[in-house]
Scaffold this active site. Structure first.
Site, PDB file in Angstrom:
ATOM      1  N   ARG A  26       0.814  -1.222   0.000  1.00 27.01           N
ATOM      2  CA  ARG A  26       0.000   0.000   0.000  1.00 27.01           C
ATOM      3  C   ARG A  26       0.845   1.269   0.000  1.00 27.01           C
ATOM      4  NH1 ARG A  26      -5.360  -0.098   0.377  1.00 27.01           N
ATOM      5  NH2 ARG A  26      -6.241  -2.170   0.533  1.00 27.01           N
ATOM      6  N   ARG A  30      -2.320   6.743   0.166  1.00 23.87           N
ATOM      7  CA  ARG A  30      -2.715   7.966   0.841  1.00 23.87           C
ATOM      8  C   ARG A  30      -1.728   8.551   1.824  1.00 23.87           C
ATOM      9  NH1 ARG A  30      -7.499   4.639   2.628  1.00 23.87           N
ATOM     10  NH2 ARG A  30      -5.757   3.215   2.472  1.00 23.87           N
ATOM     11  N   ARG A  39      -5.113  12.392  -6.520  1.00 25.28           N
ATOM     12  CA  ARG A  39      -6.408  11.793  -6.202  1.00 25.28           C
ATOM     13  C   ARG A  39      -7.514  12.858  -6.250  1.00 25.28           C
ATOM     14  NH1 ARG A  39     -10.639  10.310  -4.526  1.00 25.28           N
ATOM     15  NH2 ARG A  39     -11.185   8.745  -2.972  1.00 25.28           N
ATOM     16  N   ASP A  76      -6.326  -2.047  -7.906  1.00 25.99           N
ATOM     17  CA  ASP A  76      -6.976  -2.672  -6.761  1.00 25.99           C
ATOM     18  C   ASP A  76      -7.242  -4.132  -7.108  1.00 25.99           C
ATOM     19  OD1 ASP A  76      -8.240  -1.458  -4.068  1.00 25.99           O
ATOM     20  OD2 ASP A  76      -9.334  -3.247  -4.685  1.00 25.99           O
ATOM     21  N   TYR A 153     -15.487 -10.761  -1.411  1.00 23.72           N
ATOM     22  CA  TYR A 153     -16.098  -9.486  -1.808  1.00 23.72           C
ATOM     23  C   TYR A 153     -17.264  -9.702  -2.775  1.00 23.72           C
ATOM     24  CZ  TYR A 153     -12.457  -6.825   0.538  1.00 23.72           C
ATOM     25  OH  TYR A 153     -11.644  -6.286   1.493  1.00 23.72           O
TER      26      TYR A 153
HETATM   27  O1  CP3 Z   1      -0.010  -1.424  -2.656  1.00 24.25           O
HETATM   28  C1  CP3 Z   1      -0.174  -0.428  -3.370  1.00 24.25           C
HETATM   29  O2  CP3 Z   1       0.290   0.670  -3.058  1.00 24.25           O
HETATM   30  C2  CP3 Z   1      -0.884  -0.570  -4.701  1.00 24.25           C
HETATM   31  C3  CP3 Z   1      -2.268  -0.216  -4.686  1.00 24.25           C
HETATM   32  C4  CP3 Z   1      -3.279  -1.096  -3.986  1.00 24.25           C
HETATM   33  C5  CP3 Z   1      -4.563  -0.599  -3.619  1.00 24.25           C
HETATM   34  N1  CP3 Z   1      -5.308  -1.640  -3.168  1.00 24.25           N
HETATM   35  C6  CP3 Z   1      -4.996   0.813  -3.769  1.00 24.25           C
HETATM   36  C7  CP3 Z   1      -6.113   1.309  -2.939  1.00 24.25           C
HETATM   37  C8  CP3 Z   1      -3.265  -2.464  -3.648  1.00 24.25           C
HETATM   38  C9  CP3 Z   1      -2.138  -3.481  -3.755  1.00 24.25           C
HETATM   39  C10 CP3 Z   1      -4.551  -2.795  -3.158  1.00 24.25           C
HETATM   40  C11 CP3 Z   1      -4.933  -4.162  -2.764  1.00 24.25           C
HETATM   41  C12 CP3 Z   1      -6.182  -4.387  -2.028  1.00 24.25           C
HETATM   42  N2  CP3 Z   1      -7.377  -3.762  -2.205  1.00 24.25           N
HETATM   43  C13 CP3 Z   1      -6.372  -5.401  -1.057  1.00 24.25           C
HETATM   44  C14 CP3 Z   1      -5.308  -6.403  -0.641  1.00 24.25           C
HETATM   45  C15 CP3 Z   1      -4.297  -5.826   0.268  1.00 24.25           C
HETATM   46  C16 CP3 Z   1      -4.781  -5.652   1.680  1.00 24.25           C
HETATM   47  O3  CP3 Z   1      -4.722  -4.492   2.132  1.00 24.25           O
HETATM   48  O4  CP3 Z   1      -5.155  -6.628   2.323  1.00 24.25           O
HETATM   49  C17 CP3 Z   1      -7.700  -5.332  -0.607  1.00 24.25           C
HETATM   50  C18 CP3 Z   1      -8.332  -6.202   0.467  1.00 24.25           C
HETATM   51  C19 CP3 Z   1      -8.338  -4.291  -1.347  1.00 24.25           C
HETATM   52  C20 CP3 Z   1      -9.752  -3.852  -1.289  1.00 24.25           C
HETATM   53  C21 CP3 Z   1      -9.876  -2.435  -0.872  1.00 24.25           C
HETATM   54  N3  CP3 Z   1      -9.543  -1.350  -1.658  1.00 24.25           N
HETATM   55  C22 CP3 Z   1     -10.353  -1.947   0.356  1.00 24.25           C
HETATM   56  C23 CP3 Z   1     -10.831  -2.824   1.506  1.00 24.25           C
HETATM   57  C24 CP3 Z   1     -10.298  -0.546   0.298  1.00 24.25           C
HETATM   58  C25 CP3 Z   1     -10.805   0.421   1.325  1.00 24.25           C
HETATM   59  C26 CP3 Z   1      -9.977   0.433   2.532  1.00 24.25           C
HETATM   60  C27 CP3 Z   1      -8.675   1.157   2.300  1.00 24.25           C
HETATM   61  O5  CP3 Z   1      -7.627   0.564   2.521  1.00 24.25           O
HETATM   62  O6  CP3 Z   1      -8.765   2.314   1.888  1.00 24.25           O
HETATM   63  C28 CP3 Z   1      -9.745  -0.196  -0.957  1.00 24.25           C
HETATM   64  C29 CP3 Z   1      -9.465   1.183  -1.439  1.00 24.25           C
HETATM   65  C30 CP3 Z   1      -8.093   1.497  -1.925  1.00 24.25           C
HETATM   66  N4  CP3 Z   1      -7.300   0.694  -2.681  1.00 24.25           N
HETATM   67  C31 CP3 Z   1      -7.420   2.730  -1.691  1.00 24.25           C
HETATM   68  C32 CP3 Z   1      -6.170   2.608  -2.325  1.00 24.25           C
HETATM   69  C33 CP3 Z   1      -5.092   3.642  -2.402  1.00 24.25           C
HETATM   70  C34 CP3 Z   1      -7.986   3.937  -0.954  1.00 24.25           C
HETATM   71  C35 CP3 Z   1      -8.990   4.628  -1.790  1.00 24.25           C
HETATM   72  C36 CP3 Z   1      -8.782   6.102  -1.921  1.00 24.25           C
HETATM   73  O7  CP3 Z   1      -7.711   6.575  -2.374  1.00 24.25           O
HETATM   74  O8  CP3 Z   1      -9.730   6.786  -1.593  1.00 24.25           O
END
Ligand code: CP3
Length: 341
Positions: A26, A30, A39, A76, A153
């Protein structure tokens, strides 16, 4: 193209490295004000993720601003359900929501196996642009969710503490569960191969919800599908990160993957014993980054001493949290470089 810094790939292949490579799950997100600016310009997460120029820009930011040894493509895991015909929305501050879910055979039959060249072209284009922008500085990691985590999901329709809707299917309708898991797996294999063709140097599978399953259920509903992916991907090194699956470490270690990711609940010495022949990745508790600089350095030193500097990729035990300070994150990265040299 030859990479100027290939520490990650050498560590993954079990070759000697002059120091331990480090990146963060991640990291493209953010924590950086520079990310939040892009963003805001995009207006929504989905616009950002589906606009290759912007996705490439935020993928490069942590390489430039944090000094990590790898980029991970900004996307994602939920792009796979979307590509199969189940679109998602990203609710501000609350996470992903699926307006419709898959809970019957009729709904399952309507899904198609993803065709990455058309359904996920925007990710492949973002990978190509990122590779140009990286210009060989560090490797680019592609990724996908593990079939079981995607299943969670698609059936539940949103995040959940228990994923009891998803787990209900495993007990009540294993046949439905296997059919959906197989469709996700076929889509994921095609997608990962397309990411490699577009330029991904390495891949990671995120089984974020592995920890909600019993060992038996994990063996029945998650591992066999991850195994299919591992057996199909022969082009580049692959990491399996199954959060909470401490009970399955030996079995994950026996898969056809190069690297096993550990979360912070997994004891390092015990993990080395259970997985003797593979590179390990992890596993600092992300919350250590809320501590003082001095304490972060102490914890990193302890971690590097326990893993050893070889066959090791330093990372957090899960993703970095949005409210963590970039200076603390940089302290973690610098400390790994210093203590593993
Ligand atoms: O790792 C990285 O930097 C690459 C980008 C990346 C995102 N999501 C961007 C994202 C990666 C590798 C993911 C994977 C992901 N997404 C997982 C597996 C990794 C883990 O954390 O267990 C899962 C379960 C998701 C599903 C998901 N996407 C959730 C549950 C959420 C909301 C909660 C949160 O962490 O914000 C997201 C949103 C998301 N995916 C954001 C980002 C940067 C935030 C959204 C935003 O910018 O408003």
């Amino acid at each position: 193209m030859n990479l100027k810094n290939d520490l990650l790939l050498r560590a993954a292949r079990g070759e000697k490295t002059e120091r331990t490579p480090v990146w963060m799950m991640r990291q493209a997100g953010r924590i950086l004000p520079e990310y939040r600016a892009v963003r805001a310009k995009a207006g929504s997460f989905i616009t950002l993720a589906t606009t290759p120029e912007m996705a490439a820009e935020v993928t490069l930011q942590p390489v430039d601003l944090l000094g990590v040894d790898a980029a991970i493509i900004f996307s994602d895991i939920l792009v796979i359900p979307e590509a199969m015909g189940l679109p998602y929305e990203m609710a501000e501050q609350r996470g992903p929501i699926f307006p419709s879910t898959v809970n019957t055979t009729a709904q399952l039959d309507k899904l198609h196996i993803a065709e990455p060249e058309s359904d996920l072209k925007y990710v492949l284009d973002a990978i190509k642009l990122t590779k140009l922008g990286l210009d060989g500085r560090v490797p680019l990691i592609g990724f996908a969710g593990a079939p079981f985590t995607i299943f969670c999901y698609m059936t539940e329709g949103k995040g959940s503490k228990t994923f009891s809707v998803a787990k209900k299917h495993l007990y009540a309708d294993p046949e439905f569960s296997h059919l959906l898991l197989q469709k996700i797996t076929d889509s994921t294999i095609a997608y990962l191969k397309a990411q490699v063709a577009a330029g991904a140097d390495m891949l990671q599978i995120f089984d974020s919800w592995a920890g909600i399953l019993s060992p038996d259920q994990y063996r029945t509903f998650s591992l066999p599908y991850i195994k299919q992916i591992c057996d199909a991907i022969t082009e580049v090194p692959l990491t399996v990160f199954a959060k909470g699956a401490f009970f399955a470490r030996a079995e994950i270690g026996a898969l056809n993957c190069s690297v096993v990711g550990l979360d912070w609940n997994m004891d390092i010495t015990e993990s080395r014993q259970l997985i003797p022949n593979k590179t390990l990745q992890g596993n600092l508790d992300p919350c250590v980054l809320y501590a003082s600089f001095e304490q972060i350095r102490r914890e990193v030193k302890k971690m590097v001493d326990l893993f050893g500097t070889q066959r090791y990729i330093a990372n957090l035990g899960h993703g970095v949290y949005p409210d963590m300070q970039p200076d603390k994150v940089r302290c973690f990265i610098e400390a790994v470089k210093e203590f593993s040299s």
